[in-house]
Design a protein around this motif. Structure first.
Motif, PDB file in Angstrom:
ATOM      1  N   VAL A   1      25.677  76.062  72.606  1.00  0.00           N
ATOM      2  CA  VAL A   1      25.809  77.569  72.683  1.00  0.00           C
ATOM      3  C   VAL A   1      25.668  77.526  74.314  1.00  0.00           C
ATOM      4  O   VAL A   1      24.818  77.320  74.939  1.00  0.00           O
ATOM      5  CB  VAL A   1      25.075  78.356  71.903  1.00  0.00           C
ATOM      6  CG1 VAL A   1      25.105  79.712  72.213  1.00  0.00           C
ATOM      7  CG2 VAL A   1      25.101  78.091  70.516  1.00  0.00           C
ATOM      8  N   ILE A   2      26.390  78.631  74.817  1.00  0.00           N
ATOM      9  CA  ILE A   2      26.282  78.909  76.181  1.00  0.00           C
ATOM     10  C   ILE A   2      26.034  80.780  76.066  1.00  0.00           C
ATOM     11  O   ILE A   2      26.805  81.484  75.520  1.00  0.00           O
ATOM     12  CB  ILE A   2      27.753  78.916  76.963  1.00  0.00           C
ATOM     13  CG1 ILE A   2      27.811  77.286  77.108  1.00  0.00           C
ATOM     14  CG2 ILE A   2      27.400  79.432  78.470  1.00  0.00           C
ATOM     15  CD1 ILE A   2      29.107  77.002  77.968  1.00  0.00           C
TER      16      ILE A   2
ATOM     17  N   ASP B   1      27.221  87.981  76.475  1.00  0.00           N
ATOM     18  CA  ASP B   1      28.139  87.335  75.497  1.00  0.00           C
ATOM     19  C   ASP B   1      27.755  85.835  75.134  1.00  0.00           C
ATOM     20  O   ASP B   1      27.144  84.977  76.129  1.00  0.00           O
ATOM     21  CB  ASP B   1      29.603  87.126  76.425  1.00  0.00           C
ATOM     22  CG  ASP B   1      30.538  86.518  75.501  1.00  0.00           C
ATOM     23  OD1 ASP B   1      30.670  86.839  74.221  1.00  0.00           O
ATOM     24  OD2 ASP B   1      31.547  85.698  76.181  1.00  0.00           O
ATOM     25  N   VAL B   2      27.877  85.451  73.872  1.00  0.00           N
ATOM     26  CA  VAL B   2      27.445  83.983  73.462  1.00  0.00           C
ATOM     27  C   VAL B   2      28.874  83.214  73.218  1.00  0.00           C
ATOM     28  O   VAL B   2      29.684  83.672  72.300  1.00  0.00           O
ATOM     29  CB  VAL B   2      27.006  84.188  71.851  1.00  0.00           C
ATOM     30  CG1 VAL B   2      26.613  82.931  71.445  1.00  0.00           C
ATOM     31  CG2 VAL B   2      25.703  85.132  72.241  1.00  0.00           C
ATOM     32  N   ILE B   3      28.983  82.145  73.898  1.00  0.00           N
ATOM     33  CA  ILE B   3      30.161  81.369  73.872  1.00  0.00           C
ATOM     34  C   ILE B   3      30.001  80.036  73.088  1.00  0.00           C
ATOM     35  O   ILE B   3      28.794  79.369  73.453  1.00  0.00           O
ATOM     36  CB  ILE B   3      30.629  81.009  75.087  1.00  0.00           C
ATOM     37  CG1 ILE B   3      30.861  82.247  75.851  1.00  0.00           C
ATOM     38  CG2 ILE B   3      31.838  80.193  75.111  1.00  0.00           C
ATOM     39  CD1 ILE B   3      31.169  82.209  77.250  1.00  0.00           C
ATOM     40  N   VAL B   4      30.730  79.843  72.048  1.00  0.00           N
ATOM     41  CA  VAL B   4      30.547  78.350  71.406  1.00  0.00           C
ATOM     42  C   VAL B   4      31.523  77.432  72.263  1.00  0.00           C
ATOM     43  O   VAL B   4      32.881  77.635  72.125  1.00  0.00           O
ATOM     44  CB  VAL B   4      30.928  78.334  70.163  1.00  0.00           C
ATOM     45  CG1 VAL B   4      30.770  77.004  69.299  1.00  0.00           C
ATOM     46  CG2 VAL B   4      30.131  79.288  69.175  1.00  0.00           C
TER      47      VAL B   4
ATOM     48  N   ARG C   1      23.042  80.205  80.347  1.00  0.00           N
ATOM     49  CA  ARG C   1      21.756  80.027  79.571  1.00  0.00           C
ATOM     50  C   ARG C   1      22.655  78.770  78.334  1.00  0.00           C
ATOM     51  O   ARG C   1      23.125  79.300  77.685  1.00  0.00           O
ATOM     52  CB  ARG C   1      21.008  80.867  78.769  1.00  0.00           C
ATOM     53  CG  ARG C   1      20.193  81.798  79.904  1.00  0.00           C
ATOM     54  CD  ARG C   1      19.522  82.949  79.292  1.00  0.00           C
ATOM     55  NE  ARG C   1      18.900  83.681  80.087  1.00  0.00           N
ATOM     56  CZ  ARG C   1      17.608  83.655  80.434  1.00  0.00           C
ATOM     57  NH1 ARG C   1      16.985  82.389  80.387  1.00  0.00           N
ATOM     58  NH2 ARG C   1      17.308  84.290  81.517  1.00  0.00           N
ATOM     59  N   LEU C   2      22.125  77.606  78.478  1.00  0.00           N
ATOM     60  CA  LEU C   2      22.735  76.602  77.804  1.00  0.00           C
ATOM     61  C   LEU C   2      21.633  76.123  76.510  1.00  0.00           C
ATOM     62  O   LEU C   2      20.575  75.743  76.701  1.00  0.00           O
ATOM     63  CB  LEU C   2      23.353  75.352  78.658  1.00  0.00           C
ATOM     64  CG  LEU C   2      24.108  75.482  79.728  1.00  0.00           C
ATOM     65  CD1 LEU C   2      24.113  74.104  80.551  1.00  0.00           C
ATOM     66  CD2 LEU C   2      25.198  76.050  79.583  1.00  0.00           C
ATOM     67  N   LEU C   3      22.273  75.924  75.384  1.00  0.00           N
ATOM     68  CA  LEU C   3      21.586  75.554  74.324  1.00  0.00           C
ATOM     69  C   LEU C   3      21.897  74.072  73.997  1.00  0.00           C
ATOM     70  O   LEU C   3      23.048  73.933  73.767  1.00  0.00           O
ATOM     71  CB  LEU C   3      21.467  76.413  72.992  1.00  0.00           C
ATOM     72  CG  LEU C   3      20.548  76.064  71.950  1.00  0.00           C
ATOM     73  CD1 LEU C   3      19.091  76.398  72.286  1.00  0.00           C
ATOM     74  CD2 LEU C   3      20.785  77.015  70.773  1.00  0.00           C
TER      75      LEU C   3
END
Length: 425
Positions: free
Chosen positions: A320-321, A326-329, A341-343
């Motif tokens: 996830v970014i 905004d949350v980006i796959v 922010r990187l998961l």
């Protein structure tokens, strides 16, 4: 000597030109990518993207309101000039939006070549709606005779409202249900059309002699059949003979059943969809996956690179970014930016590999305060792998002195707290 100088100058020029060209191409690609994010509905990580969504929605609402109010003679006579100006502005915005979407189509269909991606967008449902949003407004300039026909196509602008699906996930369920049940729905529509033609033919046979002006031919009863089978019942055309009334009652009962068929199909589709989503959440087997959270700064080497270029080890992925709100796959072609922010996820250690990680926050009275890492009295199988101090992560060295408030991360191949006797055994 003169020839050598010329050759050297040519070599230098050839060497410098590609780098300048690459820089220009990167700037163009970055501009196109940011433009794509701007015109994409629901991407609100930056103020300009959110502002564009607001402007786009406002332009559509204003345009539709002008179309409706322009149908009232008193409003059209009083505010006709204002309505024309507002329509010109909003339609021009639709035209610019269409051009920007063509310009960024390669990011909408990243698996296709830029040319194929452009063609796919132009002939997609969204592309046709975007085209019809502005083209019929300008066509009467070149084809005045078809002005009334072109005006009808302007209604396609209302289809742009479906883009709000990006904000409301529940609306996507409707699209998924219609798509999954399209074969059954088409079958029910086909049955209704067959019954409609059959009802028209039957009613013509029994009513033509009594009402020759109403039921003139085999297809003159289509209007009556459609209003009866679809249970609308306008009552402007109706049978007057006894046989026609009996036939009308039977067709009315069939009409109730025919309308119930697509309704039942759609209702069952909704139940299946929600049941499937619930089953996915409840019946999936659990796998232990560990995640870490990293925020990129402007100095990090990953900034400006695509996800597929960062070179993570096998088994680790950027799942996830988070970019602003905004949350980006992420896909492989997503470009990382400063502030992201990187998961990062990786498979958890299995039970047969006894490794333990523990965090300890040092209080003021902790015995490790003021000691260097090399002077700590800890097990030979325990390692101090990181120190977090004032929001910063420090890789400890032997002479690193611990302070109160530090968060010490320990790694061990045995359960922390076991005695040395257990270790020796």
């Amino acid at each position: 000597m003169k020839d050598d100088t010329q050759e050297n100058s040519i070599d230098v020029q050839d060497t410098s030109t590609p780098s300048e060209g690459d820089a220009k191409e990167q700037k163009k690609a970055l501009l196109r990518y940011h433009t794509f994010r701007m015109v994409s509905v629901g991407v609100v990580d930056e103020p300009i993207n959110q502002a564009y969504d607001i402007i786009s929605t406002t332009a559509l609402v204003v345009n539709l309101a002008v179309m409706i109010m322009n149908t009232f003679d008193n409003l059209s006579a009083k505010f006709g000039d204002l309505f024309m100006v507002l329509e010109q502005i909003t339609v021009f915005f639709f035209a610019v939006d269409y051009m920007l979407r063509i310009y960024t189509a390669k990011y909408l269909y990243p698996e296709s070549t830029p040319w194929k991606a452009t063609v796919r967008y132009i002939f997609s449902f969204a592309g046709i709606v975007d085209l019809l949003s502005f083209l019929p407004f300008y066509l009467p300039v070149f084809f005045p005779a078809g002005a009334s026909v072109f005006r009808m196509f302007r209604v396609a602008r209302i289809m742009r409202l479906f883009r709000i699906n990006a904000y409301y996930d529940s609306l996507n369920v409707i699209t998924e249900v219609l798509s999954s049940k399209k074969q059954q729905l088409l079958s029910s529509v086909f049955i209704i059309l067959v019954l409609m033609v059959a009802a028209s033919l039957c009613m013509y046979s029994v009513e033509n002699a009594a009402q020759p002006d109403v039921f003139k031919n085999a297809f003159s009863g289509i209007w009556w059949a459609s209003s009866t089978l679809l249970t609308v019942g306008y009552g402007d055309i109706y049978p007057i003979t006894t046989m026609g009334k009996v036939l009308g009652i039977a067709i009315t009962f069939l009409g109730v059943g025919m309308v119930a068929i697509p309704t039942g199909i759609i209702s069952a589709g909704f139940v299946e969809q929600y049941t499937r989503l619930k089953r996915i959440g409840e019946s999936g087997s659990e796998e232990d996956v560990k995640f870490i959270h990293v925020k990129l700064s402007g100095k990090d080497a990953w900034v400006g690179k695509q996800v597929k270029e960062v070179g993570l080890p096998h088994g680790a992925i950027i799942s996830v970014i988070q970019r602003g709100k905004d949350v980006i796959v992420p896909r492989g072609n997503v470009v990382l930016q400063a502030g992201d922010r990187l998961l990062i996820g990786a498979e958890a250690l299995k039970e047969d590999t006894p490794m333990n990680i523990q965090e300890i926050r040092l209080q003021k009275d902790h015995e490790w305060n003021g000691l260097a890492v090399q002077d700590l009295d800890i097990s030979r199988k325990t390692f101090l792998i990181m120190v977090r101090r004032s929001g910063r992560s420090i890789i400890p060295k032997g002479d690193t002195v611990l302070r109160a408030g530090d968060v010490v991360v320990l790694y061990s191949q045995k359960k922390l707290g076991e005695t040395e006797a257990t270790e020796e055994a």
